[in-house]
Design a protein around this motif. Structure first.
Motif, short mmCIF file in Angstrom:
data_model
loop_
_atom_site.label_atom_id
_atom_site.label_comp_id
_atom_site.label_asym_id
_atom_site.label_seq_id
_atom_site.Cartn_x
_atom_site.Cartn_y
_atom_site.Cartn_z
N SER A 50 11.45 2.84 -19.64
CA SER A 50 10.07 3.27 -19.89
C SER A 50 9.10 2.81 -18.82
CB SER A 50 9.60 2.72 -21.24
OG SER A 50 9.62 1.30 -21.24
N HIS A 51 9.53 1.87 -17.98
CA HIS A 51 8.65 1.32 -16.95
C HIS A 51 8.89 2.06 -15.63
CE1 HIS A 51 6.72 -2.59 -15.17
NE2 HIS A 51 5.86 -1.61 -15.33
N ALA A 52 9.08 3.37 -15.71
CA ALA A 52 9.47 4.16 -14.54
C ALA A 52 8.29 4.64 -13.71
CB ALA A 52 10.29 5.38 -14.99
N GLU A 53 7.07 4.45 -14.19
CA GLU A 53 5.93 4.88 -13.38
C GLU A 53 5.80 3.95 -12.19
OE1 GLU A 53 1.26 6.26 -13.82
OE2 GLU A 53 2.18 5.04 -15.38
N PRO A 54 5.88 4.46 -10.96
CA PRO A 54 5.88 3.60 -9.78
C PRO A 54 4.52 2.98 -9.52
CG PRO A 54 5.88 5.91 -9.12
CD PRO A 54 6.05 5.89 -10.62
N TRP A 55 4.51 1.90 -8.72
CA TRP A 55 3.25 1.32 -8.28
C TRP A 55 2.41 2.37 -7.56
CZ3 TRP A 55 1.31 -3.51 -9.27
CH2 TRP A 55 2.19 -4.48 -9.77
N ALA A 56 3.07 3.21 -6.77
CA ALA A 56 2.37 4.26 -6.03
C ALA A 56 2.08 5.43 -6.96
CB ALA A 56 3.21 4.73 -4.84
N ASN A 57 0.84 5.56 -7.39
CA ASN A 57 0.41 6.66 -8.25
C ASN A 57 -1.05 6.94 -7.93
OD1 ASN A 57 -1.37 5.13 -10.26
ND2 ASN A 57 0.55 3.98 -10.40
N ALA A 60 -3.59 4.04 -7.90
CA ALA A 60 -3.28 2.80 -7.17
C ALA A 60 -4.26 2.46 -6.05
CB ALA A 60 -1.85 2.85 -6.64
N PRO A 61 -4.64 3.40 -5.17
CA PRO A 61 -5.49 3.01 -4.04
C PRO A 61 -6.80 2.32 -4.46
CG PRO A 61 -4.56 5.17 -3.64
CD PRO A 61 -4.22 4.82 -5.06
N LYS A 66 -10.00 -2.74 -5.28
CA LYS A 66 -10.73 -3.59 -6.23
C LYS A 66 -10.15 -5.01 -6.27
CE LYS A 66 -9.95 -3.09 -10.61
NZ LYS A 66 -9.89 -2.55 -11.99
N TRP A 67 -8.82 -5.10 -6.08
CA TRP A 67 -8.15 -6.39 -6.19
C TRP A 67 -8.14 -7.19 -4.88
CZ3 TRP A 67 -3.49 -3.73 -8.96
CH2 TRP A 67 -3.80 -3.55 -10.31
N LEU A 68 -8.53 -6.57 -3.76
CA LEU A 68 -8.50 -7.26 -2.48
C LEU A 68 -9.29 -8.57 -2.54
CD1 LEU A 68 -8.91 -4.45 0.22
CD2 LEU A 68 -6.91 -5.91 -0.16
N LEU A 90 1.24 2.79 4.73
CA LEU A 90 0.92 4.20 4.94
C LEU A 90 1.85 5.10 4.13
CD1 LEU A 90 0.18 4.20 8.78
CD2 LEU A 90 -1.48 4.46 6.91
N HIS A 91 3.13 4.75 4.11
CA HIS A 91 4.08 5.52 3.29
C HIS A 91 3.73 5.39 1.81
CE1 HIS A 91 7.45 6.80 6.06
NE2 HIS A 91 6.74 6.03 6.86
N PHE A 92 3.30 4.20 1.41
CA PHE A 92 2.91 3.98 0.02
C PHE A 92 1.76 4.91 -0.37
CE2 PHE A 92 0.20 1.89 -3.11
CZ PHE A 92 1.09 1.47 -4.08
N LEU A 93 0.75 5.01 0.48
CA LEU A 93 -0.38 5.88 0.19
C LEU A 93 0.05 7.33 0.07
CD1 LEU A 93 -3.11 4.32 2.50
CD2 LEU A 93 -2.96 4.16 0.01
N ARG A 94 1.01 7.73 0.89
CA ARG A 94 1.50 9.11 0.81
C ARG A 94 2.18 9.40 -0.52
NH1 ARG A 94 6.01 11.15 4.99
NH2 ARG A 94 7.25 9.79 3.66
N GLU A 95 2.76 8.36 -1.14
CA GLU A 95 3.45 8.54 -2.41
C GLU A 95 2.50 8.55 -3.60
OE1 GLU A 95 6.57 9.28 -2.72
OE2 GLU A 95 7.13 8.96 -0.63
N CYS A 96 1.20 8.36 -3.36
CA CYS A 96 0.24 8.24 -4.45
C CYS A 96 -0.29 9.57 -4.97
CB CYS A 96 -0.94 7.35 -4.03
SG CYS A 96 -0.52 5.60 -3.86
#
Length: 434
Positions: A50-57, A60-61, A66-68, A90-96
Motif C-alpha cells: 500500500s506504500h507504493a506512492e513514490p516520493w516523486a509525485n 513533492a517539489p 517548504k522543508w528546506l 533533476l531526474h527526480f523532478l522529471r518523475e513528479c
C-alpha cells in the motif's frame, strides 16, 4: 551455472536463495561480518504494498521547498558539490508529473504484491520466525489536504489489485485503538488488510542460515574492489577476504545487489545506475505497556514515519536525508522521532532509552528498482529498491533468479534489459546504459 551475488542484504540473500533453488552454484560476497548488517538491519519492517506512492509525485517539489533548512523535515535535501546528487535531483523532478507517478505506482504495486505472496511461500517452506504480523497496514492522516490528495493514489492502487481502502477517523481508531489519544487530530486514513510487518533482520539472517545449509557459500568480511571485464563480459571479481588476502573469483554470471554502493561498482564498467543514498532513521523502543502500544503496523503520513510492533519492541522508522554516504546520526532528527511517537502513544514504551540507527536506502528517482540484465552479457542488477527493499525483496530475488536462468518472470514489471511489460507503455527512462 556458477553465480556470484554481490551483497547479502534482503535483496542479495533472497537472490541467492532463489538462484540456488533454480539449480545454480551460488557464492555470496559481503563486506560485513554477517547478512543484513546495513540497510536491512533496522528498517521500518513493513511489507507495504500500500506504500507504493513514490516520493516523486506532483506534490513533492513544493513540499521539498517548504522543508528546506528544517533539520527535522521528513525529506531533507542537503545540497552538495556533487554531480550525482544534482543529476539525480533533476531526474527526480522529471518523475513528479502525474502520468509518471501513476506509471511508477503501477510498477511498484505489481512487484510488491508479487513479493508479498512470495514471502508467504518462503515463510511456509522454511518456518523462519521473524516477529511477523499479518494484521494489515493502517495509514492515518492529520492534514485534511493530504488526506484528500491520498484518495487518488488509493483508488489507483485498488485498480492495480491492492485493496487499499480509504476510511474515516473513527474507523482508524476502531482498527487501532492505541491511537485514541490523538483521535481529535486524525482526519482520515486508509487500510490495507493484506499488508504485513516483521523483522527484516531476523528474516534475512534466518534465510541466509537456511541457504548456507542448502549449499550456498556466504563469504563474509570480504570486500569487492572491482569487477573485471573484457568489454562484453565480466571475467572475474577482485576481492579482499577476511584475512586480508587479495583474490579473483570467477563465475558464469554475476548479480549486483549492493544497494547504494552498486553505482560505485558499476560506473567503471560504463553502466550508470541512477541511484542516490537516502539516509533513513529508525528508533527501537522497549514496550512497557502492551495495551497502549499499537499492534497494527502504521504509517504516519504527516511525519513520514512507519511504526511496527515486533514482539515486545516498537520499531519506528522514516524520514529521508539526501546527504551523500554519511551514516552519522543527527540528534535533531532522532529526537523528532521520539517526540512524535511519544505524543501518539504516551506511556507505551521506554522512550528514555531508544536505540537509534541510520541506513542508506538506495533511491532511484522514480522509486522503481533496477531488476534485470545489463548491457554486459553476464552481469545482472537487483538494486535501487529505496524504502521498499523489505517489501520487494523476495519477489525481486525470485525474479532475478528467473532472468539469470533464462526464464521470463511471472510478474508484469518493467525489468531492466527485458521487453516492456504487458501493459504496453514503455518504462520510464532511468538510465541509457544499464
Amino acid at each position: 551455472m556458477k553465480v556470484i551475488v554481490l551483497g547479502a542484504g534482503i535483496i542479495g540473500t533472497a537472490s541467492a536463495w532463489f538462484l540456488h533453488k533454480s539449480g545454480h552454484e551460488v557464492t555470496v560476497i559481503e563486506r560485513q561480518p554477517g547478512a543484513a548488517q546495513e540497510t536491512s538491519f533496522a528498517n521500518g519492517c513493513q511489507i507495504s504494498v500500500s506504500h507504493a506512492e513514490p516520493w516523486a509525485n506532483p506534490t513533492a517539489p513544493m513540499k521539498i521547498l517548504k522543508w528546506l533548512g528544517r533539520e527535522d523535515a521528513p525529506l531533507l535535501f542537503r545540497p552538495r558539490a556533487e554531480w550525482l546528487q544534482w543529476k539525480w535531483g533533476l531526474h527526480f523532478l522529471r518523475e513528479c508529473t502525474a502520468a509518471r507517478t501513476d506509471y511508477n505506482i503501477r510498477q511498484i504495486v505489481a512487484l510488491a504484491e508479487y513479493s508479498r505472496q512470495t514471502l508467504g511461500a518462503v515463510r511456509e517452506e522454511t518456518g523462519i520466525a521473524y516477529d511477523h504480523l499479518t494484521r494489515g497496514i493502517l495509514h492515518f492522516y492529520t492534514d485534511q489536504k493530504e488526506f484528500e490528495q491520498s484518495l487518488h493514489a488509493a483508488k489507483l492502487m485498488r485498480e492495480f489489485g491492492c485493496p487499499r481502502t480509504s476510511i474515516d477517523a473513527d474507523e482508524v481508531v476502531r482498527i487501532e485503538p492505541a491511537l485514541k489519544s490523538v483521535r481529535a487530530r486524525i482526519v482520515g486514513g486508509d487500510f490495507t488488510p493484506t499488508d504485513e510487518s516483521g523483522d527484516v533482520y531476523k528474516f534475512t539472517t534466518g534465510l541466509a542460515q537456511r541457504a548456507t545449509q542448502a549449499g550456498v557459500d556466504f563469504r563474509f568480511d570480504t570486500t569487492v574492489t572491482r569487477l573485471l571485464h573484457d568489454g562484453a563480459r565480466i571475467t572475474g571479481v577482485e576481492i579482499i577476504d577476511a584475512h586480508g588476502v587479495h583474490q579473483t573469483l570467477h563465475a558464469d554470471a554475476y548479480v549486483l545487489a549492493m544497494g547504494s554502493f552498486s553505482t560505485v561498482l558499476a560506473k567503471p564498467l560504463g553502466i550508470e545506475l541512477m541511484i542516490y543514498p537516502g539516509k533513513g532513521y529508525s528508533a527501537t523502543y522497549q514496550v512497557t505497556n502492551p495495551d497502549a502500544a499499537p499492534t497494527v503496523s502504521l504509517t504516519d503520513d504527516g511525519y513520514k514515519l512507519v511504526v511496527s510492533r515486533l514482539g515486545d519492541r516498537l520499531r519506528v522508522a522514516g524520514t529521508c536525508e539526501l546527504n551523500g554516504y554519511s551514516r552519522e546520526l543527527n540528534n535533531t532528527r532522532c529526537e523528532a522521532i521520539t517526540r512524535r511517537i511519544s505524543e501518539l502513544f504516551p506511556g507505551a514504551c521506554d522512550y528514555a532509552h531508544p536505540r537509534y540507527w541510520t541506513g542508506l536506502r538506495p533511491l532511484t528517482p522514480s522509486n522503481v528498482p533496477y531488476v534485470g540484465r545489463t548491457r554486459i552479457a553476464n552481469l545482472y542488477v537487483n538494486t535501487g529498491h529505496g524504502t521498499l527493499g523489505w517489501t520487494m525483496g523476495c519477489g525481486s530475488g525470485r525474479a532475478i533468479a528467473d532472468i539469470v536462468s533464462g526464464r521470463i518472470p511471472e510478474v508484469d514489471f518493467a525489468f531492466t534489459g527485458l521487453p516492456a511489460p504487458r501493459g504496453g507503455r514503455p518504462a520510464p527512462a532511468r538510465t541509457a546504459n544499464a
